[in-house]
Design a protein around this motif. Structure first.
Motif, PDB file in Angstrom:
ATOM      1  N   ARG A 429       0.967  -1.193  -0.040  1.00  0.00           N
ATOM      2  CA  ARG A 429       0.003   0.114  -0.192  1.00  0.00           C
ATOM      3  C   ARG A 429       0.785   1.265   0.070  1.00  0.00           C
ATOM      4  O   ARG A 429       0.597   2.270  -0.704  1.00  0.00           O
ATOM      5  CB  ARG A 429      -0.864   0.094   1.261  1.00  0.00           C
ATOM      6  N   GLU A 433       0.931   4.189  -2.973  1.00  0.00           N
ATOM      7  CA  GLU A 433       0.543   5.403  -2.913  1.00  0.00           C
ATOM      8  C   GLU A 433       1.653   6.385  -3.240  1.00  0.00           C
ATOM      9  O   GLU A 433       1.677   7.601  -3.550  1.00  0.00           O
ATOM     10  CB  GLU A 433       0.194   5.686  -1.320  1.00  0.00           C
ATOM     11  N   THR A 437       1.485   9.332  -5.883  1.00  0.00           N
ATOM     12  CA  THR A 437       2.218  10.746  -5.586  1.00  0.00           C
ATOM     13  C   THR A 437       2.913  11.219  -6.695  1.00  0.00           C
ATOM     14  O   THR A 437       2.763  12.353  -7.236  1.00  0.00           O
ATOM     15  CB  THR A 437       2.568  10.842  -4.276  1.00  0.00           C
TER      16      THR A 437
END
Length: 825
Positions: A429, A433, A437
Motif C-alpha cells: 500500500r 501510494e 503521488t
C-alpha cells in the motif's frame, strides 16, 4: 488368360464334388430300388402262381369227386370248366418261369388222363379204367404239390437274387464314392501344391529380405491372389531397396555432418556411459571419451535434469559452453548431449553489455549539461515565442533521452546479471501510494484519473522496495502513454494465495493478440505511436518489468482487447512468516556482524538494534581496522558507514569486493547517502536507522544469492522437508546421491550439510561433502524418519527427527549444534 482366384477354384471344386456325389448317390438309390422292385415282382408272381396252383388243386379235387361219384354229365362238365379256367389262369401266371409252366402243363395233362380214365370207366360200366383213374388223380395231385414247391423255390431264389443285387448296388456306390473322394483329394492336393510352391517362394524371399538381401524377388505364380501377392512383394522389395539406398545415403550425409559439426555431440546409454562422441567433442570435452560416465567426478557436464529442461551454461577449459540434453529415442533408452562453444558469443554479449553500459554512463554527463542548461535557458526572459518553443523541444527530447539512457543501463545490468535484489517484507500500500503521488502531475497533464484499490489488510510482499517501485512506475507510465486524454488508470492489489497480485488497468487503445505476444520484448512499442501520434516511450519499460519480476521469482501477464484497454498483472511472493518474525530476520540469528562507523554512539545503536535477533556485533570505528578484522575471518556480514575520516566507506567497499576471500561478504551500507552509482547492487539502510528495516536488510543480504545449506537425502522426503526449510528462511540445495552432492559442492560454498541417515549409503554422502563455507564451524546434521537409521555407522549423536531438521540447521548456523557432527574439512 487371367488366372482364376483361389475362391473361384474352391467353388468349382466344391460344385463338381457335390454333383459327382449326387450322381453316385442317385445311381446307388436307383440300383437298390430296382433290386427291391424285382424282388417284390418275383415274390408276387410266386405267391400268385402258388395261389393259382391251390385253386387248380381245389378245382381238380372237385372234378375228381364228380368223376369218382359218376354224377351227372352236367356236374362233370361244370367241374371240368372250372378246372380248365383255373388251369388256364395258372398257366398264364407261370409264363415267366419255364419249369413252373411245364409243371402246370403236366398237371393239365394228368387231369385230362383222369377224365379219359373216368370216361372209359363209365363206358365199360366199371370193368375197365378204375385203376387208371386212381393213378391219374394221384399223379395230378402230385403235380399240384410240385407246383407249390416250385414257387417256394422261386421265392427263395428271388430273395437270394435281391440280396445279391443289393450287395452289388452297395458295392458300386462304395467304389464310386471312394473314387469320388480320391478325386476330390487329388483336386485339393493339386490346388494346395499349386499354392504351396509360390507361398514357399514368398516365405523364403521374405526371410532373405529380412536378413538384408534386398535384391531377392519372386516369380508370381499360382492363383490370382498369390500372383498379386508376389507382384506386391516385388514392388515392396523394390521400394525397400530404394528406401534403404536413400537411408544409407542420408546416413552417410548425417555421419559426415556430425563429424564436421562445430558442436560436440555425445551419446550415452541408459546408465549414463558414453557410447559415441564426434571429433568436436574430443576438442571441447576430451574427458567424455567412450566408456566414461557423464556423471563422473571429472565430468564437465551439468546435471542431466537441468540440461533436459533447457540450455545450461558452464565454464570449462577456458571456454564458455552451452549444454543441452535430449532423450535418445524413447525414455530410458539413453541421452544425447549437445555441447556448443559460445565463448565468442559470450564475449560479444559482454562487449555489447559493456558498450551499452559505458555509452550510457558516458552519455549521462553531456546529457546532464544539456538538460541543465536547456532548463536554465527556458527560464530566460529574453527568448521570444519561437525560440522558447525550440528550447521546450530540446528539454522534452533531452528528458526522453535521459529516460532511454536509464533504461539502457537497467537492461545492461539485467543482461550482465548485476541486478541484486534486497528483498524484505514490503507494505504494498505504501509503495502504491508513493508512486501515485509521484505520477499524479504527469497524469493530470493529460486529464487522466488514477484510481487506487489497495485494501489495508493486504499481506506484505517479499520484494525489493526500490525494484517494486520501479515495476509499478513502469507499468503506470506505460498505461499513461497509451491512454488518451481524460482516460482512467487504476491500480489494484489483492492477496492471491502465496502471492501478492498487483494489477494496473487502463482505458487506452488496447492491443491485438500479436502485439500481446511481443509486449515484453525490448524496444517493442506496438504501432510506435501513443495517443495523438506522439512517440510512446523507449520500448524498454515492460522488458525491464519482466526482468525484475523474474528476479523476484514472480509472474507477469497481460490481458488486452483493441479499443478496450489493457490490464497488466504482476504476482510477487508474499512475506514468509514463521511465528512473529520474518525469514530474513531469522537468517541472521546467531550471526557475527562487523559494525563499522566512525561514531561510537552509532555502532552502539546498531549493535543494540541487532541484539534482539541473536546477532553478535563487533564494533570498529575506521576503515583500516574494519579490513584488518575482516581479514582475520569469522564474520557473516558487515554494516558499513560511507563517510569516515581516513579510509572512507567507499574505499573499504572496494577492498572487500576486490579481495578473493571477502568479495562474497554481505554488506549493508548504513549512511545518509543512498542511491549513488557506486553503491549499485549493495544493500542500503538510510539514517536515521529503523530497527526492522536494518534487520530485514541484513537478513536479506545474508540470504541473497548465497546457498548456505546442502541437503543430501532421498527424493521422497523432499516434499516433506523443503516447506519447513523455506518457512524458516534456510536457502538450500538438494542432492539425492553422493555423486550429486560432490558435484554440487564443487560449484557452491556451503556451511552446513543436512544428511538423510536413511539413505542407501549415508557414509558415501558424508565422504563426498566438501563444506567450503566462510564460517569456521562447519557442521553436518543427520536427520531420520522414525527409526529407519538410528545411530547410523556408530556416529553420535543420533539423527534428529525430520520434523526438527530445520530447527537443528538454524541452531547450527547460530553456533548451537544439537545433532550435528564437527567436520575438519
Amino acid at each position: 488368360m487371367k488366372a482364376p482366384s483361389i475362391g473361384r477354384i474352391l467353388q468349382l471344386a466344391l460344385l463338381g464334388t457335390c454333383v459327382l456325389l449326387a450322381f453316385i448317390a442317385a445311381l446307388g438309390v436307383g440300383a437298390l430300388y430296382d433290386a427291391r422292385q424285382k424282388y417284390e415282382d418275383r415274390l408276387a408272381q410266386a405267391y400268385e402262381l402258388e395261389a393259382a396252383a391251390s385253386r387248380v388243386l381245389a378245382a381238380g379235387v372237385i372234378e375228381e369227386a364228380a368223376l369218382q361219384a359218376r354224377g351227372t354229365a352236367d356236374a362233370r362238365r361244370r367241374a371240368a370248366l372250372t378246372f380248365d379256367a383255373q388251369a388256364t389262369a395258372a398257366l398264364a401266371l407261370a409264363e415267366g418261369d419255364t419249369q413252373s409252366r411245364q409243371l402246370v402243363r403236366e398237371r393239365i395233362e394228368a387231369q385230362e388222363r383222369a377224365r379219359a380214365s373216368a370216361e372209359l370207366l363209365r363206358r365199360t360200366n366199371g370193368r375197365r379204367g378204375e385203376q387208371e383213374l386212381t393213378d391219374s388223380l394221384v399223379e395230378a395231385r402230385a403235380f399240384s404239390a410240385r407246383i407249390a414247391q416250385r414257387q417256394q423255390v422261386r421265392r427263395a431264389a428271388a430273395r437270394d437274387q435281391a440280396t445279391g443285387d443289393t450287395r452289388e448296388a452297395l458295392l458300386i456306390v462304395s467304389i464310386a464314392g471312394g473314387l469320388a473322394v480320391l478325386a476330390v483329394a487329388g483336386l485339393v492336393g493339386t490346388l494346395v501344391a499349386g499354392m504351396r510352391r509360390p507361398l514357399d517362394d514368398l516365405l523364403g524371399a521374405t526371410r532373405r529380405l529380412s536378413s538384408g538381401e534386398l535384391d531377392r524377388r519372386v516369380s508370381p505364380a499360382g492363383p490370382r491372389e498369390l500372383r498379386d501377392l508376389g507382384t506386391a512383394f516385388n514392388t515392396m522389395a523394390d521400394e525397400l531397396h530404394a528406401a534403404h539406398g536413400r537411408i544409407e545415403e542420408e546416413r552417410h550425409k548425417l555421419a559426415v555432418t556430425v563429424e564436421s559439426l562445430g558442436d560436440a555431440l555425445v551419446a550415452c546409454d541408459p546408465e549414463g556411459v558414453v557410447t559415441t562422441a564426434n571429433p568436436r567433442a574430443a576438442e571441447l570435452v576430451p574427458e567424455l571419451a567412450p566408456g566414461v560416465k557423464v556423471n563422473a567426478r571429472e565430468s564437465p557436464l551439468p546435471p542431466a535434469g537441468d540440461a533436459l529442461v533447457g540450455e545450461v551454461l558452464t565454464e570449462h577449459g577456458g571456454r564458455t559452453l552451452a549444454v543441452t540434453a535430449a532423450p535418445l529415442g524413447a525414455p530410458g533408452e539413453g541421452t544425447v548431449w549437445t555441447i556448443r562453444d559460445i565463448s565468442e558469443r559470450a564475449r560479444l554479449e559482454r562487449l555489447k553489455s559493456e558498450f551499452v553500459a559505458t555509452a550510457s554512463h558516458e552519455l549521462r554527463s553531456p546529457l546532464t549539461s544539456i538538460k541543465g542548461f536547456a532548463e536554465l535557458l527556458s527560464r530566460t526572459e529574453a527568448l521570444d515565442v519561437r525560440q522558447r518553443e525550440f528550447v521546450d523541444v530540446i528539454v522534452l527530447s533531452t528528458n526522453r533521452l535521459v529516460d532511454l539512457v536509464n533504461d539502457l543501463l537497467e537492461v545492461a545490468r539485467a543482461e550482465a546479471g548485476k541486478i541484486e535484489l534486497h528483498r524484505r517484507p514490503v507494505e504494498v500500500r505504501e509503495q502504491v501510494e508513493e508512486i501515485a503521488t509521484l505520477m499524479r502531475p504527469r497524469l493530470e497533464s493529460k486529464g487522466q484519473t488514477l484510481e487506487l484499490d489497495v485494501p489495508s489488510g493486504l499481506p506484505r510482499a517479499f520484494a525489493d522496495p526500490a525494484r517494486l517501485r520501479q515495476i509499478l512506475t513502469n507499468l503506470v507510465t506505460n498505461a499513461h502513454l497509451y491512454t488518451d486524454e481524460g482516460g482512467t488508470l487504476s491500480v489494484r492489489a489483492r492477496g492471491d494465495g502465496s502471492w501478492v497480485a498487483l494489477a494496473v488497468t487502463d482505458t487506452g487503445r488496447g492491443m491485438t493478440a500479436g502485439e500481446q505476444e511481443h509486449a515484453f520484448d525490448r524496444f517493442y512499442r506496438g504501432d510506435d505511436q501513443g495517443p495523438g501520434g506522439r512517440p510512446a516511450g523507449t520500448g524498454l519499460g515492460l522488458a525491464i518489468v519482466r526482468s525484475l519480476v523474474d528476479l523476484h521469482e514472480g509472474e507477469v501477464e497481460v490481458e488486452s482487447e483493441p479499443g478496450k484497454g489493457s490490464t497488466f498483472t504482476v504476482r510477487l511472493p508474499r512475506e514468509p512468516s514463521v511465528g512473529e518474525e520474518a525469514a530474513p530476520r531469522l537468517a541472521i540469528r546467531g550471526k557475527r556482524v562487523l559494525v563499522v562507523d566512525d561514531q561510537p554512539e552509532i555502532t552502539e545503536l546498531i549493535a543494540a538494534q541487532l541484539e534482539p535477533y541473536g546477532v553478535t556485533s563487533v564494533e570498529v570505528h575506521s576503515g583500516a581496522e574494519a579490513l584488518q578484522r575482516l581479514n582475520g575471518g569469522g564474520f557473516d556480514a558487515v554494516t558499513l558507514d560511507l563517510f569516515m575520516p581516513g579510509m572512507n566507506g567507499f574505499a573499504v567497499l572496494r577492498e572487500i569486493r576486490s579481495h578473493p576471500n571477502l568479495r562474497a561478504t554481505p554488506v549493508v551500507v548504513v549512511s545518509v547517502l543512498s542511491g549513488r552509482e557506486a553503491l549499485a547492487g549493495e544493500w542500503t539502510v538510510s539514517k536515521p536507522i529503523d530497527a526492522e528495516e536494518l534487520g530485514d536488510a541484513l537478513g536479506g543480504a545474508v540470504l541473497a544469492g548465497r546457498t548456505r545449506v546442502i541437503v543430501v537425502g532421498r527424493a521422497a522426503l523432499r516434499e516433506r522437508l523443503e516447506p519447513t526449510l523455506d518457512r524458516v528462511g534456510v536457502v538450500h540445495e538438494w542432492a539425492t546421491s553422493a555423486a550429486a552432492a560432490a558435484r554440487t559442492c564443487r560449484n557452491e560454498r556451503f556451511e552446513v550439510a543436512l544428511v538423510d541417515a536413511g539413505m542407501r549409503s549415508p557414509q558415501a554422502a558424508l565422504a563426498a561433502l566438501d563444506l567450503r563455507g566462510r564460517r569456521l564451524g562447519r557442521r553436518v546434521v543427520l536427520f531420520s524418519v522414525g527409526d529407519d537409521a538410528p545411530g547410523i555407522a556408530n556416529l553420535t549423536p543420533d539423527p534428529v527427527p525430520l520434523e526438527e531438521a530445520a530447527t537443528a540447521v538454524l541452531d547450527t548456523l547460530s553456533g548451537q549444534a544439537p545433532g550435528s557432527l564437527e567436520r575438519d574439512d
